[in-house]
Write a protein that holds these residues in place. Structure first.
Motif, PDB file in Angstrom:
ATOM      1  N   TYR A 165       1.617   2.836  -3.455  1.00 14.35           N
ATOM      2  CA  TYR A 165       0.559   3.681  -3.989  1.00 14.35           C
ATOM      3  C   TYR A 165       0.472   5.002  -3.229  1.00 14.35           C
ATOM      4  O   TYR A 165       0.175   6.035  -3.827  1.00 14.35           O
ATOM      5  CB  TYR A 165      -0.772   2.920  -3.999  1.00 14.35           C
ATOM      6  N   LYS A 198      -4.650   2.480  -5.845  1.00 20.23           N
ATOM      7  CA  LYS A 198      -4.208   1.305  -6.601  1.00 20.23           C
ATOM      8  C   LYS A 198      -5.032   1.086  -7.873  1.00 20.23           C
ATOM      9  O   LYS A 198      -4.467   0.894  -8.952  1.00 20.23           O
ATOM     10  CB  LYS A 198      -4.275   0.057  -5.718  1.00 20.23           C
ATOM     11  N   GLU A 252      -3.512   1.363 -11.659  1.00 21.02           N
ATOM     12  CA  GLU A 252      -3.534   0.228 -12.586  1.00 21.02           C
ATOM     13  C   GLU A 252      -4.284   0.568 -13.871  1.00 21.02           C
ATOM     14  O   GLU A 252      -3.844   0.216 -14.971  1.00 21.02           O
ATOM     15  CB  GLU A 252      -4.151  -0.995 -11.908  1.00 21.02           C
ATOM     16  N   GLU A 300       0.821  -1.221   0.000  1.00 19.83           N
ATOM     17  CA  GLU A 300       0.000   0.000   0.000  1.00 19.83           C
ATOM     18  C   GLU A 300       0.854   1.270   0.000  1.00 19.83           C
ATOM     19  O   GLU A 300       0.441   2.300  -0.521  1.00 19.83           O
ATOM     20  CB  GLU A 300      -0.964  -0.001   1.181  1.00 19.83           C
TER      21      GLU A 300
END
Length: 160
Positions: free
Chosen positions: A53, A60, A64, A50
């Motif tokens: 990010y 996240k 992506e 985490e």
């Protein structure tokens, strides 16, 4: 945090081993970005905690969807920093080193830059024919800023 990680941190998932719990607890304590990449032309992101990010400033799912786990796309507006990173990786690989370290600027979603220390270890693991690297990003922004301020102060003193 993934559902698996959430379950682990709350103790709700009994599929986790004590080693899983220790691993995630250590990641939380360190508060650093840890990621796993293929050593392909994109340095494709396979997995990240985490904090990765949080460093980027991108959630996240949005990261992506926007960059398709391709750091080369993440760095598309920062060609100098991408070239420094690429050069560090390729140089270390060509010299058969176990990894590399690099101090570099890192742009966040907000457009602000942080100074980060990249520390990477090349693994003996291969996925689809590509070697894997594990990377840690450490925020060293305050240290770099302090050094710059001290440098300016010393340069203004007579005799320096």
């Amino acid at each position: 945090m993934s559902e698996q990680e959430k379950g682990l941190s709350t103790g709700r998932d009994q599929n986790f081993t004590p080693a899983d719990y220790e691993y995630l607890a250590l990641m939380d304590l360190l508060g650093v970005s840890v990621s796993k990449h293929l050593l392909d032309e994109h340095f494709t992101l396979i997995w990240a905690n985490e904090y990765y990010y949080e460093f980027t400033g991108w959630p996240k799912e949005e990261y992506e969807a926007t960059f398709h786990n391709r750091p080369d796309l993440y760095y598309q507006n920062d060609p100098k920093e991408w070239q420094e990173l690429t050069d560090a990786v390729l140089s270390a690989l060509s010299k058969h080193e176990k990894g590399y370290k690099l101090l570099s600027r890192f742009r966040r979603k907000s457009g602000d830059y942080l100074w980060v220390q990249f520390s990477a270890q090349f693994a003996d693991e291969y996925i689809n024919g590509y070697q894997v690297a594990y990377s840690v990003l450490t925020n060293v922004n305050e240290i770099v800023q302090m050094q710059k301020e001290q440098s300016v102060t010393y340069e203004s003193l007579p005799g320096f």
